[in-house]
Design a protein around this motif. Structure first.
Motif, short mmCIF file in Angstrom:
data_model
loop_
_atom_site.label_atom_id
_atom_site.label_comp_id
_atom_site.label_asym_id
_atom_site.label_seq_id
_atom_site.Cartn_x
_atom_site.Cartn_y
_atom_site.Cartn_z
N GLU A 1 -5.61 5.76 0.66
CA GLU A 1 -4.19 5.61 0.38
C GLU A 1 -4.00 5.30 -1.11
N LYS A 2 -3.00 5.90 -1.68
CA LYS A 2 -2.76 5.71 -3.11
C LYS A 2 -2.25 4.31 -3.37
N ASP A 3 -2.77 3.68 -4.43
CA ASP A 3 -2.28 2.36 -4.79
C ASP A 3 -0.91 2.48 -5.44
N ALA A 4 -0.22 1.36 -5.53
CA ALA A 4 1.16 1.36 -6.02
C ALA A 4 1.27 1.90 -7.45
N LYS A 5 0.30 1.59 -8.29
CA LYS A 5 0.35 2.03 -9.68
C LYS A 5 0.28 3.55 -9.77
N THR A 6 -0.62 4.15 -8.99
CA THR A 6 -0.76 5.60 -8.96
C THR A 6 0.50 6.26 -8.40
N THR A 7 1.02 5.68 -7.32
CA THR A 7 2.23 6.22 -6.70
C THR A 7 3.41 6.20 -7.66
N LEU A 8 3.53 5.11 -8.42
CA LEU A 8 4.63 4.99 -9.38
C LEU A 8 4.47 6.01 -10.51
N GLN A 9 3.25 6.22 -10.97
CA GLN A 9 3.02 7.21 -12.03
C GLN A 9 3.37 8.62 -11.54
N GLU A 10 3.02 8.91 -10.29
CA GLU A 10 3.34 10.23 -9.73
C GLU A 10 4.85 10.40 -9.58
N TYR A 11 5.54 9.32 -9.24
CA TYR A 11 7.00 9.37 -9.13
C TYR A 11 7.62 9.74 -10.49
N CYS A 12 7.12 9.09 -11.54
CA CYS A 12 7.64 9.36 -12.89
C CYS A 12 7.37 10.81 -13.30
N HIS A 13 6.20 11.32 -12.96
CA HIS A 13 5.88 12.72 -13.26
C HIS A 13 6.86 13.64 -12.54
N SER A 14 7.13 13.33 -11.28
CA SER A 14 8.02 14.19 -10.48
C SER A 14 9.45 14.20 -11.03
N ARG B 1 4.28 -2.29 -7.36
CA ARG B 1 4.81 -2.33 -5.99
C ARG B 1 6.27 -2.77 -5.97
N ARG B 2 6.61 -3.74 -6.81
CA ARG B 2 7.99 -4.23 -6.83
C ARG B 2 8.95 -3.20 -7.44
N VAL B 3 8.45 -2.44 -8.42
CA VAL B 3 9.28 -1.37 -8.98
C VAL B 3 9.55 -0.31 -7.92
N LEU B 4 8.51 0.04 -7.14
CA LEU B 4 8.69 1.02 -6.07
C LEU B 4 9.70 0.51 -5.03
N GLU B 5 9.62 -0.77 -4.73
CA GLU B 5 10.58 -1.37 -3.78
C GLU B 5 12.00 -1.29 -4.34
N ARG B 6 12.13 -1.55 -5.65
CA ARG B 6 13.44 -1.47 -6.30
C ARG B 6 13.99 -0.04 -6.25
N LEU B 7 13.12 0.93 -6.51
CA LEU B 7 13.53 2.33 -6.47
C LEU B 7 13.97 2.73 -5.07
N LYS B 8 13.23 2.24 -4.06
CA LYS B 8 13.59 2.54 -2.67
C LYS B 8 14.95 1.93 -2.32
N ASP B 9 15.16 0.68 -2.73
CA ASP B 9 16.45 0.02 -2.47
C ASP B 9 17.59 0.76 -3.16
N ASN B 10 17.35 1.20 -4.40
CA ASN B 10 18.37 1.94 -5.15
C ASN B 10 18.73 3.25 -4.44
N GLU B 11 17.67 3.90 -3.91
CA GLU B 11 17.89 5.18 -3.22
C GLU B 11 18.71 4.97 -1.93
N ILE B 12 18.38 3.91 -1.20
CA ILE B 12 19.13 3.58 0.03
C ILE B 12 20.59 3.28 -0.30
N HIS B 13 20.78 2.49 -1.36
CA HIS B 13 22.15 2.14 -1.78
C HIS B 13 22.93 3.39 -2.18
N LYS B 14 22.28 4.27 -2.89
CA LYS B 14 22.91 5.51 -3.35
C LYS B 14 23.31 6.38 -2.16
N ASN B 15 22.44 6.46 -1.15
CA ASN B 15 22.73 7.26 0.04
C ASN B 15 23.89 6.66 0.85
N ASN B 16 23.92 5.32 0.91
CA ASN B 16 25.02 4.66 1.64
C ASN B 16 26.37 4.94 1.00
#
Length: 261
Positions: free
Chosen positions: A177-190, A241-256
């Motif tokens: 499983e990808k660690d949080a740092k790698t996942t965040l870097q891939e998010y930024c690339h995307s 990990r906390r940045v990813l959580e913040r991004l997820k919360d922002n996305e949920i808020h945006k969808n709501n």
């Protein structure tokens, strides 16, 4: 004749003479005893053990070759262990799990827990530098593994590696499983935005128990999150990990908000 023999002595012979002098000292004897207790193994060749902690700043014959060997040995043994333990894992999952276990941050963390840098033989370097210390700590752990392999062989080295890495090798349902740092870097690339910027500084704390303030910043998204922790590598993981959580919360808020419209 004696003088001529000294002139013809090779550099490695002179180094071995220097090592022998140290080995016969009580201080070196204490060093050997302490290291052997940490790894639960008694060295046959104390010269190898010394070289595992000999930094190039103070020694022409140093740990760099052992470090190279130890890196290869460690990767081989961890790969073999995972290959047999997870026979249904694919190549990508195995590769990611290997990297999760033997990356420099992880090695530095383990070496710090063992306090290996305490035994380093060095000269004129800032060993407590927050950038230099983790790097050298990781190098020492690899060189120590290389020395153990040369001294003890395959079977004993494998057992020692499994003991040192027992927390990382516990049985998991899924690996790779990808660690949080790698996942965040891939998010930024995307999203085609700059990669996260990580910064750290040591806060006021005792030398034997240092504390660091670590931050992760993504300017484009106006995100800046900081934590205090005992090592920089852990700080990178936590802030990512906390940045990813913040991004997820922002996305949920945006969808709501979109649904309400």
């Amino acid at each position: 004749m004696g003088t001529q023999a000294q002139i013809l002595a090779s550099p490695i012979d002179l180094v071995r003479t220097l090592i022998s002098t140290r080995i016969n000292s009580s201080k070196f004897s204490d060093f050997v005893t302490e290291i052997q207790k940490k790894i639960h193994y008694k060295f046959n060749d104390h010269e190898l053990l010394y070289l595992a902690f000999a930094h190039k700043s103070n020694n022409s014959d140093n740990y760099e070759r052992l470090e190279l060997l130890g890196d290869s040995v460690l990767r081989l043994f961890i790969t073999e262990y995972l290959y047999h333990q997870y026979n249904k894992a694919n190549e990508g999952e195995l590769s990611r799990e290997i990297q999760n276990i033997v990356n420099k941050d992880q090695l530095a963390e383990l070496a710090t827990e063992m306090d290996l840098i305490k035994y380093l033989d060095f000269k004129n370097i800032r060993i407590e530098d927050i950038n230099l210390k983790p790097s050298i700590s990781a190098d020492i752990l690899e060189s120590l593994i290389g020395a153990i392999y040369l001294d003890a062989g395959h079977a004993v080295t494998q057992k020692i590696i499994e003991k040192i890495f027992h927390k990382q090798l516990y049985l998991k349902k899924f690996i790779g499983e990808k660690d949080a740092k790698t996942t965040l870097q891939e998010y930024c690339h995307s999203k085609k935005i700059d990669l996260p910027l990580y910064k750290h500084e040591r806060v006021k704390s005792p030398d034997h128990n240092p504390i660091f303030h670590v931050t992760c910043t993504i300017d484009k998204l106006c995100i800046n999150i900081g934590v205090e922790c005992k090592n920089v590598a852990e700080g990178h993981k936590i802030t990512s990990r906390r940045v990813l959580e913040r991004l997820k919360d922002n996305e949920i808020h945006k969808n709501n908000i979109s649904r309400k419209k």
